[in-house]
Design an enzyme around this catalytic site. Structure first.
Site, PDB file in Angstrom:
ATOM      1  N   LYS A  47      49.454  51.838  48.529  1.00  0.00           N
ATOM      2  CA  LYS A  47      48.099  52.403  48.507  1.00  0.00           C
ATOM      3  C   LYS A  47      48.151  53.716  47.736  1.00  0.00           C
ATOM      4  O   LYS A  47      49.149  54.441  47.810  1.00  0.00           O
ATOM      5  CB  LYS A  47      47.634  52.647  49.957  1.00  0.00           C
ATOM      6  CG  LYS A  47      46.327  53.424  50.106  1.00  0.00           C
ATOM      7  CD  LYS A  47      45.119  52.633  49.651  1.00  0.00           C
ATOM      8  CE  LYS A  47      43.836  53.472  49.728  1.00  0.00           C
ATOM      9  NZ  LYS A  47      42.708  52.804  49.050  1.00  0.00           N
ATOM     10  N   SER A  72      34.236  50.693  49.236  1.00  0.00           N
ATOM     11  CA  SER A  72      34.217  52.148  49.088  1.00  0.00           C
ATOM     12  C   SER A  72      35.033  52.716  50.235  1.00  0.00           C
ATOM     13  O   SER A  72      34.501  53.241  51.213  1.00  0.00           O
ATOM     14  CB  SER A  72      32.793  52.687  49.108  1.00  0.00           C
ATOM     15  OG  SER A  72      32.830  54.082  48.880  1.00  0.00           O
ATOM     16  N   MET A  73      36.347  52.557  50.106  1.00  0.00           N
ATOM     17  CA  MET A  73      37.249  52.905  51.203  1.00  0.00           C
ATOM     18  C   MET A  73      37.398  54.427  51.347  1.00  0.00           C
ATOM     19  O   MET A  73      37.562  54.933  52.457  1.00  0.00           O
ATOM     20  CB  MET A  73      38.635  52.289  50.958  1.00  0.00           C
ATOM     21  CG  MET A  73      38.619  50.800  50.615  1.00  0.00           C
ATOM     22  SD  MET A  73      37.874  49.783  51.891  1.00  0.00           S
ATOM     23  CE  MET A  73      39.166  49.811  53.115  1.00  0.00           C
ATOM     24  N   CYS A 133      39.821  55.986  40.522  1.00  0.00           N
ATOM     25  CA  CYS A 133      39.193  55.785  41.837  1.00  0.00           C
ATOM     26  C   CYS A 133      37.698  56.077  41.735  1.00  0.00           C
ATOM     27  O   CYS A 133      37.296  57.180  41.378  1.00  0.00           O
ATOM     28  CB  CYS A 133      39.812  56.675  42.908  1.00  0.00           C
ATOM     29  SG  CYS A 133      38.954  56.418  44.481  1.00  0.00           S
ATOM     30  N   GLY A 224      36.991  40.753  42.238  1.00  0.00           N
ATOM     31  CA  GLY A 224      36.845  39.298  42.356  1.00  0.00           C
ATOM     32  C   GLY A 224      36.237  38.662  41.114  1.00  0.00           C
ATOM     33  O   GLY A 224      36.234  39.253  40.023  1.00  0.00           O
ATOM     34  N   THR A 275      41.189  41.255  45.561  1.00  0.00           N
ATOM     35  CA  THR A 275      40.211  40.583  46.432  1.00  0.00           C
ATOM     36  C   THR A 275      40.761  39.295  47.039  1.00  0.00           C
ATOM     37  O   THR A 275      40.588  39.032  48.234  1.00  0.00           O
ATOM     38  CB  THR A 275      38.920  40.279  45.635  1.00  0.00           C
ATOM     39  OG1 THR A 275      38.353  41.514  45.194  1.00  0.00           O
ATOM     40  CG2 THR A 275      37.899  39.551  46.483  1.00  0.00           C
TER      41      THR A 275
HETATM   42  C1  DHB Z   1      39.893  53.610  46.517  1.00  0.00           C
HETATM   43  C2  DHB Z   1      39.332  52.683  45.679  1.00  0.00           C
HETATM   44  C3  DHB Z   1      39.858  52.526  44.426  1.00  0.00           C
HETATM   45  O1  DHB Z   1      39.370  51.627  43.531  1.00  0.00           O
HETATM   46  C4  DHB Z   1      40.916  53.297  44.030  1.00  0.00           C
HETATM   47  O2  DHB Z   1      41.405  53.141  42.815  1.00  0.00           O
HETATM   48  C5  DHB Z   1      41.482  54.215  44.889  1.00  0.00           C
HETATM   49  C6  DHB Z   1      40.953  54.378  46.131  1.00  0.00           C
HETATM   50  C7  DHB Z   1      39.327  53.811  47.846  1.00  0.00           C
HETATM   51  O3  DHB Z   1      38.089  53.815  47.969  1.00  0.00           O
HETATM   52  O4  DHB Z   1      40.110  54.005  48.793  1.00  0.00           O
END
Ligand code: DHB
Length: 314
Positions: A47, A72-73, A133, A224, A275
């Site tokens: 990650k 949208s983590m 990101c 996806g 995905t």
């Molecule tokens: C996150 C999403 C991404 O596409 C990325 O490159 C890095 C982090 C996220 O929202 O955690």
């Protein structure tokens, strides 16, 4: 006829073309181990990490349908030391599976510190610098700003003592492919991962007449099948424009073995699964391995180099 799915990213040999996409099934050490133990996986990617632990955005922050996903983590991660610590387990238990740490290019000073520290750790094969990101409210996407990208790479390239790769957003305008490829070619970049999610899409739930994820009023990165043609265009253009020693890692829209074949035909030396790994779990890798091998056998190809980059134009 047995086919080989072995490949190379720079000087790093991979037993197979398959990796996870950063962000999927790679936030905990359990998940990373689980990937490394999978015989169909060629390399694992962490990650994207920041200096300290982050909880990320409020849920729901991921949604999927039959065409793909939106997320949208907000960079939930355990902090870079946790991903550095995992390297020891990786070298002792899975020495044949390269471990790549993804670094979130969030704040400059913190980045340089992380990159410098990770550079000294045995068991980390390479760093993937995430320039793309899309989910940080109030933060622009770095690789859409040429000058910011240039000054970041100037500094990072001075602090990084590992093979360095860049995770890029999709580009759409022909001159952008050329000017960014020319910029990236100035540095000792070992690989380019194309593409991150297409930023700031919106998926609507028709029953509730609402957005499907909470952050940013529903806007998030698309993955996806929605994004495969855009991905292939980016893989192709960077394959054509970057020096031949720079490996292209294709990421986006892979659901089956023929999708993998298309990526490699366009120039990818390896592929990352996002995905579809979320949807199917780690069993996806053995299925893709079988489907790609069958496709290659049917066409009479024995190894990746037999067709890598050999897309015909009319
Ligand atoms: C996150 C999403 C991404 O596409 C990325 O490159 C890095 C982090 C996220 O929202 O955690």
């Amino acid at each position: 006829m047995a086919v080989s799915l072995a490949t190379h990213i720079g000087s790093c040999a991979l037993r197979s073309v398959f990796m996870n996409a950063s962000g999927v099934h790679c936030t905990t050490q359990e998940e990373l181990k689980n990937l490394s133990a999978n015989a169909a996986v060629g390399a694992v990617v962490s990650k994207s990490c920041t200096h300290e632990y982050r909880a990320g955005n409020p849920a729901p922050r991921y949604y999927e349908n039959h065409l793909g996903s939106i997320n949208s983590m907000g960079l939930p991660n355990e902090g870079y030391r946790y991903y550095a610590d995992y390297a020891a387990a990786q070298v002792s238990r899975f020495p044949q599976v390269p471990y790549i740490v993804s670094v979130a290019a969030l704040y400059l000073e913190e980045n340089l510190h992380i990159i410098s520290e990770l550079s000294d750790i045995e068991g980390i094969a390479a760093l993937e610098l995430n320039l793309s990101c899309p989910n940080l409210p109030d933060k622009p996407l770095i690789a859409y700003h040429y000058e910011n990208t240039r000054s970041l790479l100037d500094l990072v390239s001075r602090h990084c003592r590992k093979p360095l790769g860049l995770k890029l957003p999709p580009y759409f305008d022909m001159p952008d492919f050329v000017r960014y490829a020319e910029l990236f070619s100035r540095y000792d970049i070992h690989f380019i991962t194309s593409i991150n999610s297409i930023p700031n899409g919106l998926i609507v739930d028709i029953e509730s007449e609402s957005v499907t994820i909470k952050p940013k009023n529903g806007l998030g990165g698309l993955g996806g099948a929605y994004i495969k043609p855009t991905t292939l265009a980016n893989v192709r253009r960077f394959y054509e424009l970057m020096p031949p020693q720079v490996a292209i890692i294709g990421c986006g829209g892979i659901e089956n073995g023929t999708d993998v074949f298309e990526h490699i035909l366009c120039g990818a030396a390896a592929v990352q699964i996002g995905t579809q790994l979320m949807k199917e779990g780690t069993a996806v890798f053995a299925r893709l391995e079988k489907e790609l091998s069958d496709c290659m056998e049917r066409k009479g190809y024995r190894c990746i180099d037999d067709f890598k980059g050999k897309l015909k134009v009319l």
